[in-house]
Design a protein around this motif. Structure first.
Motif, PDB file in Angstrom:
ATOM      1  N   PHE A  13       0.884  -1.172   0.000  1.00 38.19           N
ATOM      2  CA  PHE A  13       0.000   0.000   0.000  1.00 38.19           C
ATOM      3  C   PHE A  13       0.918   1.217   0.000  1.00 38.19           C
ATOM      4  N   ARG A  16       4.409   1.220   1.687  1.00 36.73           N
ATOM      5  CA  ARG A  16       4.476   0.208   2.749  1.00 36.73           C
ATOM      6  C   ARG A  16       4.169  -1.177   2.189  1.00 36.73           C
ATOM      7  N   VAL A  18       3.098  -4.549   2.915  1.00 38.43           N
ATOM      8  CA  VAL A  18       2.453  -5.228   4.040  1.00 38.43           C
ATOM      9  C   VAL A  18       2.709  -6.734   3.976  1.00 38.43           C
ATOM     10  N   LYS A  37      -0.397  -9.613  15.032  1.00 31.79           N
ATOM     11  CA  LYS A  37      -0.728  -8.417  15.795  1.00 31.79           C
ATOM     12  C   LYS A  37      -1.580  -7.476  14.936  1.00 31.79           C
ATOM     13  N   ASN A  38      -2.116  -6.422  15.543  1.00 26.22           N
ATOM     14  CA  ASN A  38      -2.868  -5.415  14.791  1.00 26.22           C
ATOM     15  C   ASN A  38      -1.991  -4.851  13.688  1.00 26.22           C
ATOM     16  N   GLY A  39      -2.557  -4.779  12.501  1.00 30.28           N
ATOM     17  CA  GLY A  39      -1.839  -4.167  11.386  1.00 30.28           C
ATOM     18  C   GLY A  39      -0.828  -5.087  10.729  1.00 30.28           C
ATOM     19  N   SER A  40      -0.813  -6.365  11.103  1.00 29.46           N
ATOM     20  CA  SER A  40       0.207  -7.262  10.526  1.00 29.46           C
ATOM     21  C   SER A  40      -0.168  -7.734   9.119  1.00 29.46           C
ATOM     22  N   GLY A  41      -1.440  -7.587   8.725  1.00 26.05           N
ATOM     23  CA  GLY A  41      -1.823  -7.950   7.350  1.00 26.05           C
ATOM     24  C   GLY A  41      -2.798  -9.116   7.247  1.00 26.05           C
ATOM     25  N   LYS A  42      -3.467  -9.454   8.350  1.00 25.76           N
ATOM     26  CA  LYS A  42      -4.402 -10.595   8.335  1.00 25.76           C
ATOM     27  C   LYS A  42      -5.575 -10.321   7.390  1.00 25.76           C
ATOM     28  N   THR A  43      -6.216  -9.169   7.579  1.00 20.48           N
ATOM     29  CA  THR A  43      -7.380  -8.828   6.745  1.00 20.48           C
ATOM     30  C   THR A  43      -6.955  -8.666   5.287  1.00 20.48           C
ATOM     31  N   THR A  44      -5.809  -8.064   5.061  1.00 21.10           N
ATOM     32  CA  THR A  44      -5.295  -7.895   3.695  1.00 21.10           C
ATOM     33  C   THR A  44      -5.149  -9.261   3.026  1.00 21.10           C
ATOM     34  N   GLU A 159     -11.208 -12.415  12.612  1.00 21.23           N
ATOM     35  CA  GLU A 159     -11.301 -12.093  14.044  1.00 21.23           C
ATOM     36  C   GLU A 159     -12.718 -12.285  14.585  1.00 21.23           C
TER      37      GLU A 159
HETATM   38  N1  LIG Z   1      -6.668   0.083   1.678  1.00 26.24           N
HETATM   39  C1  LIG Z   1      -5.543   0.347   2.355  1.00 26.24           C
HETATM   40  N2  LIG Z   1      -4.789   1.416   2.048  1.00 26.24           N
HETATM   41  C2  LIG Z   1      -3.646   1.679   2.713  1.00 26.24           C
HETATM   42  N3  LIG Z   1      -3.171   0.954   3.716  1.00 26.24           N
HETATM   43  C3  LIG Z   1      -3.871  -0.122   4.078  1.00 26.24           C
HETATM   44  C4  LIG Z   1      -5.108  -0.489   3.423  1.00 26.24           C
HETATM   45  N4  LIG Z   1      -5.579  -1.626   4.004  1.00 26.24           N
HETATM   46  C5  LIG Z   1      -4.698  -1.940   4.971  1.00 26.24           C
HETATM   47  N5  LIG Z   1      -3.687  -1.064   5.020  1.00 26.24           N
HETATM   48  C6  LIG Z   1      -2.531  -1.112   5.931  1.00 26.24           C
HETATM   49  O1  LIG Z   1      -1.967  -2.407   5.830  1.00 26.24           O
HETATM   50  C7  LIG Z   1      -1.561  -2.884   7.103  1.00 26.24           C
HETATM   51  C8  LIG Z   1      -2.191  -4.208   7.381  1.00 26.24           C
HETATM   52  O2  LIG Z   1      -3.578  -4.022   7.569  1.00 26.24           O
HETATM   53  P1  LIG Z   1      -4.577  -5.215   7.849  1.00 26.24           P
HETATM   54  O3  LIG Z   1      -5.919  -4.588   8.039  1.00 26.24           O
HETATM   55  O4  LIG Z   1      -4.431  -6.252   6.826  1.00 26.24           O
HETATM   56  O5  LIG Z   1      -4.010  -5.773   9.245  1.00 26.24           O
HETATM   57  P2  LIG Z   1      -4.679  -6.753  10.281  1.00 26.24           P
HETATM   58  O6  LIG Z   1      -3.639  -7.760  10.629  1.00 26.24           O
HETATM   59  O7  LIG Z   1      -5.975  -7.245   9.749  1.00 26.24           O
HETATM   60  O8  LIG Z   1      -4.915  -5.800  11.532  1.00 26.24           O
HETATM   61  P3  LIG Z   1      -6.065  -5.828  12.667  1.00 26.24           P
HETATM   62  O9  LIG Z   1      -5.639  -6.837  13.687  1.00 26.24           O
HETATM   63  O10 LIG Z   1      -6.013  -4.447  13.207  1.00 26.24           O
HETATM   64  O11 LIG Z   1      -7.363  -6.152  12.011  1.00 26.24           O
HETATM   65  C9  LIG Z   1      -1.908  -1.783   8.099  1.00 26.24           C
HETATM   66  O12 LIG Z   1      -0.779  -1.007   8.326  1.00 26.24           O
HETATM   67  C10 LIG Z   1      -2.973  -0.979   7.377  1.00 26.24           C
HETATM   68  O13 LIG Z   1      -2.947   0.345   7.807  1.00 26.24           O
END
Ligand SMILES: Nc1ncnc2c1ncn2[C@@H]1O[C@H](COP(=O)(O)OP(=O)(O)OP(=O)(O)O)[C@@H](O)[C@H]1O
Ligand SMILES: [Mg+2]
Length: 299
Positions: A13, A16, A18, A37-44, A159
């Motif tokens: 992104f 960055r 991810v 952890k939060n922001g590690s990229g699980k949802t991505t 989650e």
């Molecule tokens: N559409 C986007 N544009 C820019 N950055 C993004 C986008 N989606 C996610 N990110 C960034 O990518 C990183 C991973 O996000 P992601 O939501 O995949 O993490 P996560 O592991 O699901 O976190 P959480 O536990 O908070 O749900 C984060 O730093 C987030 O800010």
């Protein structure tokens, strides 16, 4: 065959990156804990599997079929519970599922039977109220029912337990355990005790790659330490041991731990046998997920 296979997935992104070459192998009928952890990229990662986000490079297959961004052919195999599920809150649970059945082209009769089955599975069978009055736990349970409606081969839950109290968490975990026979479950979380309770397999996501992954039992064996715990029948027997082996650490009850680098198991057992000490249990300690997580995150 793996139900889901991800190889060398990259996703950036802006400046960055991810995901930096993520690999994941989810065996059929596993309950797979995707930990990060939060922001590690699980949802991505999950959104890329669903073809909702475009990976920069890498390959994803679901049941052997390649996932192509923008085309949702593989999504017929997947049920998805997003991190914040949305519903039409003026509907009841059964109305909502019926509506989902209609828009996904299910036959009326088939959907009625399936809905009844699923509402009973998620404990909402006798729920007359509209969704707007549902607790978070009830909404998550309804979300799982919705995700399971079309009998997916892979159930992806983002989650599902994070915002719930211990009772709500247990209800969700019990449902995921119950559906293992019918499907494969991939769920993301940072609640390690949930993973410890139901997962057959785990992957730790850190710095855009999975740092440790596979069968939970095998990972625990691999990272097994050198600590042992023993339990005697009486506290006086335990005292005999601690006097003879001063580096033994006394715990609760008549339990104590020792490290193999201080004393060998055979030394301790010989002593116990010579003195006729009553031993209830002696076991090699397995690392907890917390220990493994710390090992991965390096904290
Ligand atoms: N559409 C986007 N544009 C820019 N950055 C993004 C986008 N989606 C996610 N990110 C960034 O990518 C990183 C991973 O996000 P992601 O939501 O995949 O993490 P996560 O592991 O699901 O976190 P959480 O536990 O908070 O749900 C984060 O730093 C987030 O800010
Ligand atoms: Mg997320």
């Amino acid at each position: 065959m793996d139900m889901l296979h991800i190889s060398d997935l990259h996703k950036r992104f802006g400046d960055r990156e991810v995901l930096r070459g993520l690999n994941l192998s989810v065996p059929e009928h596993s309950i797979y804990g995707f930990i990060g952890k939060n922001g590690s990229g699980k949802t991505t990662t999950m959104k890329t599997v669903l073809g909702l986000l475009k990976g920069d490079s890498g390959k994803i297959t679901v049941n052997g079929e390649r996932v192509v961004y923008g085309q949702t052919a593989t999504n017929r195999l997947i049920g998805y519970l997003p991190d914040v599920p949305e519903f039409y809150s003026f509907m009841t649970a059964s109305e909502f599922l019926r509506f989902c059945g209609e828009i996904t082209g299910m036959k009326r009769k088939e959907s009625e039977t399936r809905i009844e089955e699923l509402l009973s599975l998620v404990g909402l069978g006798c729920e007359p109220h509209r969704i707007k009055g549902f607790s978070r736990g009830m909404k998550q349970r309804l979300g799982i029912a919705q995700a399971l409606l079309n009998r997916p081969k892979l159930l992806i839950c983002d989650e599902p337990t994070s915002a719930l109290d211990p009772v709500g968490r247990k209800e969700i975990l019990d449902i995921l355990l119950a559906v293992r026979e019918q499907t494969t479950v991939l769920f993301s979380t940072h609640v390690l005790s949930d993973v410890e309770r139901i997962c057959t397999d785990v992957a730790f996501l850190k710095d855009g790659v999975t740092d440790m992954q596979g069968r939970l039992s095998e990972i625990k064996t691999k990272y097994r330490g050198k600590d042992y715990r023993l339990e005697t029948e009486t506290d006086s027997e335990l005292r005999l041991i601690t006097q003879a082996f001063p580096h033994v650490t006394i715990g609760e009850g008549n339990r104590a731990t020792f490290c193999e680098s201080d004393y060998t198991v055979s030394d301790v057992l010989h002593f116990v046998a010579d003195r006729g000490i009553g031993i209830l249990k002696i076991e090699r300690l397995e690392p907890t997920l917390e220990d493994l997580f710390m090992e991965v995150t390096g904290r």
